[in-house]
Motif scaffolding. Structure first.
Motif, PDB file in Angstrom:
ATOM      1  N   PRO A  60       9.934  -4.948   4.339  1.00  0.00           N
ATOM      2  CA  PRO A  60       9.223  -4.596   5.572  1.00  0.00           C
ATOM      3  C   PRO A  60       7.798  -4.140   5.259  1.00  0.00           C
ATOM      4  CG  PRO A  60      11.419  -3.624   5.529  1.00  0.00           C
ATOM      5  CD  PRO A  60      11.172  -4.179   4.158  1.00  0.00           C
ATOM      6  N   ASP A  61       6.940  -4.177   6.249  1.00  0.00           N
ATOM      7  CA  ASP A  61       5.519  -3.932   6.018  1.00  0.00           C
ATOM      8  C   ASP A  61       5.230  -2.589   5.350  1.00  0.00           C
ATOM      9  OD1 ASP A  61       5.237  -6.347   7.240  1.00  0.00           O
ATOM     10  OD2 ASP A  61       4.007  -5.644   8.907  1.00  0.00           O
ATOM     11  N   ASP A  62       5.799  -1.519   5.877  1.00  0.00           N
ATOM     12  CA  ASP A  62       5.509  -0.192   5.305  1.00  0.00           C
ATOM     13  C   ASP A  62       6.013  -0.084   3.878  1.00  0.00           C
ATOM     14  OD1 ASP A  62       4.243   0.639   7.605  1.00  0.00           O
ATOM     15  OD2 ASP A  62       5.984   1.723   8.400  1.00  0.00           O
ATOM     16  N   ALA A  63       7.171  -0.641   3.610  1.00  0.00           N
ATOM     17  CA  ALA A  63       7.705  -0.605   2.247  1.00  0.00           C
ATOM     18  C   ALA A  63       6.845  -1.427   1.302  1.00  0.00           C
ATOM     19  CB  ALA A  63       9.145  -1.113   2.239  1.00  0.00           C
ATOM     20  N   ALA A  64       6.286  -2.532   1.794  1.00  0.00           N
ATOM     21  CA  ALA A  64       5.401  -3.350   0.961  1.00  0.00           C
ATOM     22  C   ALA A  64       4.142  -2.558   0.594  1.00  0.00           C
ATOM     23  CB  ALA A  64       5.030  -4.633   1.689  1.00  0.00           C
ATOM     24  N   ARG A  65       3.594  -1.839   1.547  1.00  0.00           N
ATOM     25  CA  ARG A  65       2.414  -1.006   1.253  1.00  0.00           C
ATOM     26  C   ARG A  65       2.756   0.062   0.224  1.00  0.00           C
ATOM     27  NH1 ARG A  65       2.256  -1.315   7.035  1.00  0.00           N
ATOM     28  NH2 ARG A  65       0.633  -2.778   7.741  1.00  0.00           N
ATOM     29  N   ASP A  66       3.936   0.650   0.352  1.00  0.00           N
ATOM     30  CA  ASP A  66       4.366   1.676  -0.607  1.00  0.00           C
ATOM     31  C   ASP A  66       4.493   1.078  -2.008  1.00  0.00           C
ATOM     32  OD1 ASP A  66       4.473   3.527   1.428  1.00  0.00           O
ATOM     33  OD2 ASP A  66       6.643   3.381   1.699  1.00  0.00           O
ATOM     34  N   SER A  67       5.006  -0.141  -2.106  1.00  0.00           N
ATOM     35  CA  SER A  67       5.160  -0.776  -3.415  1.00  0.00           C
ATOM     36  C   SER A  67       3.808  -1.023  -4.067  1.00  0.00           C
ATOM     37  CB  SER A  67       5.927  -2.092  -3.276  1.00  0.00           C
ATOM     38  OG  SER A  67       7.279  -1.858  -2.973  1.00  0.00           O
ATOM     39  N   VAL A  68       2.853  -1.491  -3.290  1.00  0.00           N
ATOM     40  CA  VAL A  68       1.507  -1.722  -3.839  1.00  0.00           C
ATOM     41  C   VAL A  68       0.915  -0.414  -4.349  1.00  0.00           C
ATOM     42  CG1 VAL A  68      -0.841  -2.458  -3.281  1.00  0.00           C
ATOM     43  CG2 VAL A  68       1.111  -3.749  -2.396  1.00  0.00           C
TER      44      VAL A  68
END
Length: 309
Positions: A60-68
């Motif tokens: 999901p979008d927020d999790a992708a930002r967290d991974s980056v």
């Protein structure tokens, strides 16, 4: 031969699983995997992300930002399959046939296109860029997709409720794909996007109807077709049909494929046209596109591991 390490963050989801299938048995890549107990552990994910040459985010979008945000080095390169970075500054839009292969090859941050936008942008971007269709026009995009594009929850819903024949959604406008569709076609008015889901696991049709006689300086349907042929000449992935059949079909039995087929249909007097794109929402619309971008970034043949029919 150089072997590149790859970590798929979100490997248990539909997109992640299909990416792993396309990479299976390829000696150019070594997958970093986490077992069920560790795949949601933040410390384990952070370690895998920073150990990898390439990270593919299927989150999901927020999790992708967290991974980056977990990246602590200047080496790890990212392909994000979420919509989090598709219009973000510092990210390269991962549609090589439209953006250019060289930009993707040189980038450390690539955002994978959405499935519906792949059809819309593939059809409109070359024509708007060439001045054959106006930038200032209220375009409409009608589209239908197989239910696998909605992730596990929608897959379960369709497979449990077999009475669903058609699901229209995004009825309040403001779908998250719209900024991507507008930005990467260069149009000045946000398009009306009318997506729907049909009871097939995979497959997608995207259509853009055109009132050519009402547009200023719009090209004829034959010229639009010729321009698309030229724009994608030599592409092993994107093709432009020479046929104008009386119907376009999606079949429930569709097998995985990583191609994109474009068509131009027209009224006999040339005053109206319908641009259409047919693709696999899990192929060129998601996992296939991610692997194509990974190949390009790794300096490999772009179609390696792809399913081209």
């Amino acid at each position: 031969m150089t072997t590149h390490s790859v970590f798929i963050d979100g490997a248990a989801g539909t997109t992640g699983l299909e990416i792993a299938e396309r990479l299976a048995g390829r000696e150019e890549f070594a997958l970093i995997t986490l077992d069920e107990a560790r795949r949601k552990d933040e410390a384990a994910r952070a370690e895998a992300i920073n150990d990898a040459d390439f990270v593919i985010l299927c989150l999901p979008d927020d999790a992708a930002r967290d991974s980056v945000a977990m990246i602590r080095n200047d080496r790890t390169r990212v392909i994000d399959a979420s919509s989090a970075h598709r219009t973000a500054i510092g990210w390269t839009y991962g549609f090589p046939e439209v953006i250019g292969h060289d930009l993707i090859a040189q980038s450390k941050r690539v955002s994978n296109p959405g499935c519906y936008p792949t059809g819309f942008i593939g059809l409109l971007a070359p024509l708007v860029s060439a001045g054959m269709l106006p930038r200032e026009w209220p375009y409409v995009c009608h589209a239908v997709s197989g239910y696998s594009g909605g992730g596990k929850a929608l897959i379960a819903r369709f497979e449990e409720d077999t009475d669903i024949a058609y699901r229209a959604y995004g009825l309040a406008m403001g779908h998250k794909h719209v900024p991507e569709m507008q930005t990467h076609t260069g149009i000045t008015i946000a398009p009306i996007f009318a997506p729907a889901v049909v009871p097939a696991h995979r497959g997608m049709l995207v259509e853009v109807p055109l009132h050519l006689e009402a547009m200023t300086n719009a090209a004829t349907p034959d010229v639009l077709h010729a321009a698309l042929v030229e724009a994608y000449r030599g592409s092993p992935v994107v093709s432009v049909s020479e046929e104008r059949p009386s119907e376009l079909l999606l079949r429930a039995s569709m097998q995985p494929v990583d191609t994109l087929e474009l068509s131009v249909f027209a009224a006999a007097d040339g005053k109206q046209a319908r641009l259409a794109a047919r693709l696999d929402n899990l192929g060129k619309g998601a996992s296939g596109a991610a692997v194509q971008n990974l190949n390009i970034m790794a300096g490999l043949p772009e179609t390696a591991g792809l399913r081209l029919g």
